[in-house]
Scaffold this motif. Structure first.
Motif, PDB file in Angstrom:
ATOM      1  N   ARG A 321      -6.035 -37.837 -14.717  1.00 33.81           N
ATOM      2  CA  ARG A 321      -5.162 -38.557 -13.792  1.00 33.81           C
ATOM      3  C   ARG A 321      -6.030 -39.554 -13.029  1.00 33.81           C
ATOM      4  N   CYS A 322      -6.343 -40.660 -13.667  1.00 29.68           N
ATOM      5  CA  CYS A 322      -7.285 -41.632 -13.111  1.00 29.68           C
ATOM      6  C   CYS A 322      -6.576 -42.561 -12.126  1.00 29.68           C
ATOM      7  N   HIS A 323      -7.091 -42.634 -10.905  1.00 29.81           N
ATOM      8  CA  HIS A 323      -6.519 -43.492  -9.874  1.00 29.81           C
ATOM      9  C   HIS A 323      -7.492 -44.610  -9.500  1.00 29.81           C
ATOM     10  N   GLY A 324      -8.545 -44.274  -8.774  1.00 32.29           N
ATOM     11  CA  GLY A 324      -9.496 -45.286  -8.340  1.00 32.29           C
ATOM     12  C   GLY A 324     -10.529 -45.592  -9.411  1.00 32.29           C
ATOM     13  N   ILE A 325     -10.890 -46.879  -9.546  1.00 35.97           N
ATOM     14  CA  ILE A 325     -11.892 -47.318 -10.521  1.00 35.97           C
ATOM     15  C   ILE A 325     -12.804 -48.324  -9.831  1.00 35.97           C
ATOM     16  N   ALA A 326     -14.064 -47.974  -9.654  1.00 37.91           N
ATOM     17  CA  ALA A 326     -15.030 -48.881  -9.028  1.00 37.91           C
ATOM     18  C   ALA A 326     -16.119 -49.224 -10.033  1.00 37.91           C
ATOM     19  N   MET A 327     -16.601 -50.470  -9.966  1.00 37.09           N
ATOM     20  CA  MET A 327     -17.581 -50.947 -10.935  1.00 37.09           C
ATOM     21  C   MET A 327     -18.828 -51.478 -10.241  1.00 37.09           C
ATOM     22  N   GLY A 328     -19.968 -51.252 -10.871  1.00 36.54           N
ATOM     23  CA  GLY A 328     -21.234 -51.755 -10.357  1.00 36.54           C
ATOM     24  C   GLY A 328     -22.386 -51.223 -11.189  1.00 36.54           C
ATOM     25  N   ASP A 329     -23.518 -51.882 -11.108  1.00 34.22           N
ATOM     26  CA  ASP A 329     -24.706 -51.497 -11.874  1.00 34.22           C
ATOM     27  C   ASP A 329     -25.528 -50.517 -11.043  1.00 34.22           C
ATOM     28  N   TYR A 330     -25.129 -49.240 -11.052  1.00 35.01           N
ATOM     29  CA  TYR A 330     -25.769 -48.279 -10.158  1.00 35.01           C
ATOM     30  C   TYR A 330     -27.206 -47.972 -10.565  1.00 35.01           C
ATOM     31  N   ASP A 331     -27.515 -47.999 -11.883  1.00 29.24           N
ATOM     32  CA  ASP A 331     -28.856 -47.635 -12.339  1.00 29.24           C
ATOM     33  C   ASP A 331     -29.762 -48.845 -12.526  1.00 29.24           C
ATOM     34  N   GLN A 332     -29.280 -50.030 -12.138  1.00 29.18           N
ATOM     35  CA  GLN A 332     -30.087 -51.255 -12.083  1.00 29.18           C
ATOM     36  C   GLN A 332     -30.685 -51.655 -13.428  1.00 29.18           C
ATOM     37  N   ASP A 333     -29.918 -51.424 -14.512  1.00 31.40           N
ATOM     38  CA  ASP A 333     -30.393 -51.844 -15.830  1.00 31.40           C
ATOM     39  C   ASP A 333     -29.745 -53.144 -16.285  1.00 31.40           C
ATOM     40  N   GLY A 334     -28.893 -53.734 -15.416  1.00 29.26           N
ATOM     41  CA  GLY A 334     -28.274 -55.011 -15.726  1.00 29.26           C
ATOM     42  C   GLY A 334     -26.906 -54.919 -16.357  1.00 29.26           C
ATOM     43  N   PHE A 335     -26.387 -53.700 -16.540  1.00 26.78           N
ATOM     44  CA  PHE A 335     -25.087 -53.525 -17.174  1.00 26.78           C
ATOM     45  C   PHE A 335     -24.162 -52.745 -16.239  1.00 26.78           C
ATOM     46  N   VAL A 336     -22.891 -53.122 -16.244  1.00 25.88           N
ATOM     47  CA  VAL A 336     -21.926 -52.615 -15.272  1.00 25.88           C
ATOM     48  C   VAL A 336     -21.475 -51.209 -15.642  1.00 25.88           C
ATOM     49  N   ASP A 337     -21.594 -50.283 -14.693  1.00 28.12           N
ATOM     50  CA  ASP A 337     -21.154 -48.906 -14.848  1.00 28.12           C
ATOM     51  C   ASP A 337     -19.804 -48.722 -14.146  1.00 28.12           C
ATOM     52  N   VAL A 338     -19.161 -47.572 -14.387  1.00 27.27           N
ATOM     53  CA  VAL A 338     -17.807 -47.348 -13.881  1.00 27.27           C
ATOM     54  C   VAL A 338     -17.710 -45.968 -13.243  1.00 27.27           C
ATOM     55  N   TYR A 339     -17.177 -45.924 -12.009  1.00 28.04           N
ATOM     56  CA  TYR A 339     -16.919 -44.649 -11.332  1.00 28.04           C
ATOM     57  C   TYR A 339     -15.412 -44.426 -11.281  1.00 28.04           C
ATOM     58  N   ILE A 340     -14.971 -43.244 -11.715  1.00 29.42           N
ATOM     59  CA  ILE A 340     -13.552 -42.907 -11.791  1.00 29.42           C
ATOM     60  C   ILE A 340     -13.219 -41.855 -10.742  1.00 29.42           C
ATOM     61  N   ASN A 341     -12.205 -42.143  -9.919  1.00 36.85           N
ATOM     62  CA  ASN A 341     -11.709 -41.186  -8.933  1.00 36.85           C
ATOM     63  C   ASN A 341     -10.403 -40.604  -9.472  1.00 36.85           C
ATOM     64  N   ASN A 342     -10.461 -39.365  -9.965  1.00 37.44           N
ATOM     65  CA  ASN A 342      -9.287 -38.711 -10.536  1.00 37.44           C
ATOM     66  C   ASN A 342      -8.529 -37.941  -9.463  1.00 37.44           C
ATOM     67  N   GLY A 343      -7.239 -37.717  -9.699  1.00 36.78           N
ATOM     68  CA  GLY A 343      -6.455 -36.970  -8.728  1.00 36.78           C
ATOM     69  C   GLY A 343      -5.148 -36.504  -9.305  1.00 36.78           C
ATOM     70  N   GLY A 344      -4.466 -35.639  -8.563  1.00 36.50           N
ATOM     71  CA  GLY A 344      -3.163 -35.133  -8.971  1.00 36.50           C
ATOM     72  C   GLY A 344      -2.170 -35.291  -7.846  1.00 36.50           C
ATOM     73  N   PRO A 345      -1.013 -34.623  -7.928  1.00 33.86           N
ATOM     74  CA  PRO A 345      -0.014 -34.711  -6.870  1.00 33.86           C
ATOM     75  C   PRO A 345      -0.567 -34.256  -5.527  1.00 33.86           C
ATOM     76  N   SER A 346      -0.099 -34.883  -4.461  1.00 33.15           N
ATOM     77  CA  SER A 346      -0.586 -34.568  -3.122  1.00 33.15           C
ATOM     78  C   SER A 346      -0.398 -33.092  -2.798  1.00 33.15           C
ATOM     79  N   GLY A 347      -1.447 -32.499  -2.276  1.00 36.01           N
ATOM     80  CA  GLY A 347      -1.360 -31.135  -1.787  1.00 36.01           C
ATOM     81  C   GLY A 347      -1.313 -30.071  -2.864  1.00 36.01           C
ATOM     82  N   LEU A 348      -1.610 -30.416  -4.113  1.00 37.32           N
ATOM     83  CA  LEU A 348      -1.605 -29.432  -5.193  1.00 37.32           C
ATOM     84  C   LEU A 348      -3.013 -29.313  -5.759  1.00 37.32           C
ATOM     85  N   PRO A 349      -3.851 -28.463  -5.153  1.00 34.50           N
ATOM     86  CA  PRO A 349      -5.253 -28.366  -5.585  1.00 34.50           C
ATOM     87  C   PRO A 349      -5.409 -28.008  -7.055  1.00 34.50           C
ATOM     88  N   GLU A 350      -4.430 -27.300  -7.633  1.00 33.81           N
ATOM     89  CA  GLU A 350      -4.572 -26.886  -9.026  1.00 33.81           C
ATOM     90  C   GLU A 350      -4.534 -28.073  -9.984  1.00 33.81           C
TER      91      GLU A 350
END
Length: 511
Positions: A321-350
């Motif tokens: 359940r991919c919601h947020g997607i941020a991009m940047g070269d975190y390891d400084q090798d010159g190529f863009v990496d991707v961080y994915i913030n996954n989530g589900g329905p509000s208040g449902l930890p399962e």
């Protein structure tokens, strides 16, 4: 992905719905440590649906703005960064005026809408009768709700700032879940006008946002409309900017498919110079595979998306359940990496799922990165446009933005992948203040720090380091209404006598 602590490494701030927000600080070995509590981010049960990180007070430290979308009455949260004075993050929401806006917000982006050198905030609202909101930055981390002509109501989702008509004033595109989309044109007088109908981009509905991006590198920002499938058929759509205030639907033959999109973002993930599209299929009711479309020129002045989802390995973890997607070269090798913030329905930890950090494996393409710092423009110079001119005559266009898709904050470092090109002849930077700077023959595979230098060489239209006859001919050839042209030195949308006199006053080698 932003360097919060000033050590030159990209850190990660993740917004959470009804759970603590997180700050992951990057260490020199490119691993991360949880610095949430140490840096003053406290859990107060507000539902944060996005985060903007930008130097809102122009003190050199990027501040943090959490967008609260979960429930009405929960104010957004503004944290001041005090790293330059030895501190951490301090909650200054109570003293920020309208910064703690408490009507439910869904999407957010940043822009300097009045070009005063302070970064403002645009917020969407998902429920009628609420309208979108523009928070004008008054300085010192105080924001005031501006009367900007934002009168439309609807089920607005994500938004994207840009300059679709190249007049130098930042515009905003807004996605609508149930109804026509909005394309707010900045009138340059503190107000906006919706021109989506005239531009031909009111539809499709059932989307989670619009993205302004120059996919074909022609200098005009196109439009991507990611589809959220509540209907049995449908596809994400692409609109090509015609350069006259209108767009053409080029979805047919573009390779776009239908998916249940909530998160989305764009960035050059294969370092070929063309922005690619990453789609997170984040329907709260069920997970699905993410999608990656590598954007390519079609040989006829247009573009298409090559579905590279499986080859890129992003489907290897299975449906999410991919919601947020941020991009940047975190390891400084010159190529863009991707961080994915996954989530589900509000208040449902399962239904909660782990987030992912996708590390690019790179390729043999050359690249150049620019880290911009404004002086007259905002210290965090959102809206600044840069154009790289390659050895083959190709142009690569970039605009610095904070807030795209699900209120994502990408790395503020501009990335130029060269593809098959072997060198860059020059990079021309047009700051929001109107200042134009040129970097000649930048070294490849390096990060270059650029500080805004007012009036560096304003008459140098072609960026060759000399103001001369070629620049004069370029100016005369562009005479008249010509918003965004390099010869429009005063940024009024017309190449005219004032620009002509500016060029003559700068005649000769740039100093």
């Amino acid at each position: 992905m932003v360097d919060i602590d000033g050590d030159g490494l990209l850190d990660i701030i993740a917004a959470n719905d009804s759970m603590p927000n997180f700050f992951f600080r990057q260490k020199p070995d490119h691993t991360f440590e949880d610095a949430t509590a140490a840096w003053g981010i406290e859990f107060d049960e507000r539902a944060s649906w996005g985060v903007l990180v930008c130097d809102f007070d122009n003190d050199g430290d990027p501040d943090v703005y959490f967008v609260t979308g979960g429930f009405p009455g929960q104010p957004n949260q503004l944290l001041r960064n005090d790293i330059s004075t030895g501190g951490g993050l301090t909650d200054v929401t109570a003293a920020s005026g309208d910064g703690g806006y408490s009507i439910r917000n869904f999407g957010a982006t940043t822009l300097d809408y009045d070009l005063d050198g302070d970064v403002d905030i645009f917020l969407t609202t998902p429920n009628s009768p609420d309208t979108c909101v523009l928070l004008r930055n008054e300085g010192n981390l105080v924001f005031v709700k501006a009367s900007a002509g934002l009168t439309h109501t609807g089920a607005f989702r994500h938004c994207s700032s840009g300059d679709f008509n190249n007049d130098g004033w930042p515009d905003v595109a807004v996605g609508n879940f149930f109804g026509p989309n909005l394309l707010y044109r900045n009138n340059g007088d503190g107000t906006f006008t919706d021109v989506a109908e005239q531009a031909g981009v009111q539809t499709p509905d059932y989307n989670f946002g619009l993205v302004l991006e120059d996919f074909d590198n022609d200098g005009w920002q196109d439009l991507f409309v990611p589809k959220y499938l509540l209907k049995p058929t449908g596809t994400s759509e692409l609109f090509r900017n015609n350069g006259d205030g209108t767009f053409t639907d080029v979805t047919a033959g573009s390779g776009m498919t239908g998916q249940t999109d909530m998160g989305h973002n764009t960035g050059d993930l294969d370092a070929d110079g063309y922005p690619d599209i990453f789609i997170g299929t984040g329907n709260p009711a069920f997970p699905d595979d993410s999608h990656l479309f590598l954007m390519k020129p079609d040989g006829n002045g247009g573009f298409f998306g090559l579905d590279y989802s499986d080859q890129s390995n992003i489907t290897s973890n299975g449906p999410t359940r991919c919601h947020g997607i941020a991009m940047g070269d975190y390891d400084q090798d010159g190529f863009v990496d991707v961080y994915i913030n996954n989530g589900g329905p509000s208040g449902l930890p399962e239904t909660s799922e782990p987030n992912f950090l996708w590390q690019s494996q790179g390729n043999l393409n050359h690249w150049v990165k620019l880290r911009l710092r404004g002086v007259i423009s905002s210290r965090c110079p959102v809206g600044t446009r840069s154009v790289a001119y390659t050895s083959s005559g190709r142009e690569i266009h970039r605009m610095l933005r904070v807030g795209n898709g699900f209120a994502n904050t990408d790395s503020p470092i501009q990335h130029f992948g060269l593809g098959q090109d072997e060198s860059i002849e020059r990079i021309v930077i047009r700051w929001t203040s109107g200042t134009v700077q040129t970097i000649h023959e930048p070294p490849l595979s390096q990060l270059i720090d650029v500080i805004e230098t007012p009036d560096a060489c304003q008459g140098d239209v072609n960026g060759d380091g000399v103001v001369g006859i070629v620049d004069l001919l370029d100016l005369l050839g562009a005479w008249g209404p010509n918003p965004g042209h390099p010869a429009d030195f005063d940024g009024d949308g017309d190449v005219g006598i004032t620009d002509f006199l500016t060029l003559l006053a700068s005649w000769g080698p740039c100093t």
